[in-house]
Scaffold this active site. Structure first.
Site, PDB file in Angstrom:
ATOM      1  N   HIS A   1      46.101  35.316  36.650  1.00 37.55           N
ATOM      2  CA  HIS A   1      46.057  36.629  35.999  1.00 37.55           C
ATOM      3  C   HIS A   1      44.885  37.460  36.521  1.00 37.55           C
ATOM      4  O   HIS A   1      43.857  36.916  36.930  1.00 37.55           O
ATOM      5  CB  HIS A   1      46.022  36.513  34.464  1.00 37.55           C
TER       6      HIS A   1
ATOM      7  N   ASP B   1      39.828  44.971  29.845  1.00 35.70           N
ATOM      8  CA  ASP B   1      40.608  44.461  28.713  1.00 35.70           C
ATOM      9  C   ASP B   1      39.717  44.267  27.501  1.00 35.70           C
ATOM     10  O   ASP B   1      38.491  44.395  27.575  1.00 35.70           O
ATOM     11  CB  ASP B   1      41.302  43.141  29.089  1.00 35.70           C
TER      12      ASP B   1
HETATM   13  C1  F6R Z   1      38.115  39.469  31.981  1.00 36.68           C
HETATM   14  C2  F6R Z   1      39.410  39.365  32.648  1.00 36.68           C
HETATM   15  C3  F6R Z   1      39.926  38.075  33.151  1.00 36.68           C
HETATM   16  C4  F6R Z   1      38.854  37.174  33.770  1.00 36.68           C
HETATM   17  C5  F6R Z   1      39.464  35.841  34.167  1.00 36.68           C
HETATM   18  C6  F6R Z   1      38.430  34.911  34.763  1.00 36.68           C
HETATM   19  O1  F6R Z   1      37.841  40.809  31.638  1.00 36.68           O
HETATM   20  O2  F6R Z   1      40.064  40.344  32.757  1.00 36.68           O
HETATM   21  O3  F6R Z   1      40.919  38.323  34.121  1.00 36.68           O
HETATM   22  O4  F6R Z   1      38.309  37.818  34.890  1.00 36.68           O
HETATM   23  O5  F6R Z   1      40.039  35.249  33.048  1.00 36.68           O
HETATM   24  O6  F6R Z   1      37.492  34.582  33.792  1.00 36.68           O
HETATM   25  P1  F6R Z   1      36.160  33.827  34.184  1.00 36.68           P
HETATM   26  O7  F6R Z   1      35.412  34.725  35.097  1.00 36.68           O
HETATM   27  O8  F6R Z   1      35.430  33.621  32.884  1.00 36.68           O
HETATM   28  O9  F6R Z   1      36.568  32.565  34.855  1.00 36.68           O
END
Ligand code: F6R
Length: 260
Positions: free
Chosen positions: A140, A67
Site C-alpha cells: 500500500h 492519510d
Molecule cells: C502513512 C502511510 C503508510 C505508511 C506505510 C509504512 O502515512 O500512508 O503508507 O507509509 O504503512 O509504514 P512504516 O513507515 O511505519 O513502515
C-alpha cells in the site's frame, strides 16, 4: 523511476532529503505531501536539521498529510495530525505553521464527505509539488490497500489485516487498538503530485519494493501504479532492496543521474 540503494536507512534518508531540498531550492513555497509511520522519520530529521542551519523552511508552505485514522480522539498520540505536528510544526522544527498543516478530518460523522473535502482542498491549493511516501509490506501507499481502484480519489479505506498487524506497534502491540478505518489520499490523488519520494527500509519491505519496481501494474500491489509516474525516487536500504532482480542496473542508473 530512480532507485537509490544505500547501506543504511540514514544514508537513504539523507539522499531523500537532498531530493526534497533541491525541489524547494527551485520553488521555495512548494507544497509538501507528508507520510507518517517510521519510514520518513529520518528524512524529517534531516529536514529539521536543514531548517536549523537556514537551508530550508516550510514557513511559507502548505503540507498535506497522506492519510488519517478515523475516530482517534483529537489528543491521541497516534493521531496523524499530532504525529506530524511533533515532526514538522514550529520554528524549532521545519517552520511549518499549524494552520498550514492539512490532514483529513477523521473526527466528523461523515467521513466520506470529509474525504471529498480533503481532495478538493488539495486541488484548490494548486496541488502537491513533492509527495513523501512510505510503503506497506502489502504494497500500500497512503492506506490504499490491495484490490482498490488504481485511479481512486481521497476516500475512506478499511485497513488490511497485514497493516493492522504492522501498525499494532504504535498501539501498545495491541491490534485491537488500531483503528479499523482511515481516510487516505487515493492513488489518483497521489499520482497528481509533481514528484514522488518513497522511502523503505528493512527486510519486511523487500517483497513490496520488488513488486513496486519490477512487478506488473496491479491493484494487488497498489504501489505499482507509480511506475506510470514520470518523476519517482525510491530510496531504500540494502535489506529492502534485497529481492530486486536488477539491483546493479538501478545503482548504475542512480550514478548516471546523481554521480554518486
Ligand atoms: C502513512 C502511510 C503508510 C505508511 C506505510 C509504512 O502515512 O500512508 O503508507 O507509509 O504503512 O509504514 P512504516 O513507515 O511505519 O513502515
Amino acid at each position: 523511476m530512480y532507485l537509490g540503494i544505500f547501506d543504511t536507512p540514514e544514508r537513504a534518508s539523507q539522499a531523500a532529503a537532498r531530493i526534497v531540498l533541491s525541489i524547494f531550492e527551485k520553488k521555495p513555497r512548494a507544497t509538501l505531501g507528508v507520510a507518517t509511520g517510521s519510514s520518513p522519520e529520518g528524512l524529517y530529521s534531516q529536514l529539521r536539521a536543514a531548517h536549523a542551519v537556514g537551508d530550508f523552511t516550510l514557513e511559507n508552505s502548505k503540507a498535506f498529510a497522506l492519510d488519517e485514522y478515523v475516530g482517534l480522539p483529537a489528543d491521541h498520540y497516534q493521531r496523524y495530525r499530532n504525529v506530524l505536528r511533533r515532526e514538522l510544526v514550529g520554528a524549532d522544527k521545519t517552520g511549518l505553521l499549524d494552520e498550514n498543516l492539512h490532514t483529513p478530518n477523521g473526527l466528523v460523522s461523515d467521513s466520506h464527505a470529509a474525504a471529498l473535502a480533503y481532495d478538493a482542498a488539495i486541488q484548490d491549493s494548486g496541488g502537491i509539488d513533492v509527495q513523501i511516501l512510505g510503503i506497506g509490506a502489502d504494497g500500500h501507499i497512503g492506506f490504499n490497500e490491495p484490490g482498490g481502484s488504481l485511479v481512486s480519489r481521497t476516500h475512506v479505506e478499511a485497513l488490511a489485516s497485514q497493516t493492522v498487524k504492522d501498525n499494532a506497534r504504535f498501539f501498545g502491540d495491541n491490534p485491537a487498538k488500531v483503528p479499523a478505518t482511515c481516510i487516505t489520499q487515493g492513488l489518483g490523488t497521489i499520482m497528481e503530485a509533481g514528484t514522488l519520494v518513497l522511502v523503505a527500509f528493512g527486510e519486511n519491505k523487500a517483497n513490496a519494493i520488488a513488486q513496486l519496481a519490477e512487478g506488473p501494474i496491479s491493484a494487488k500491489w497498489p504501489a505499482t501504479i507509480t511506475q506510470m509516474h514520470p518523476d519517482v525516487y525510491v530510496l531504500t536500504d540494502t535489506a529492502a532492496a534485497s529481492r530486486l532482480e536488477f539491483g546493479d542496473l538501478y545503482k548504475e542508473r542512480w550514478q548516471l543521474k546523481f554521480g554518486i
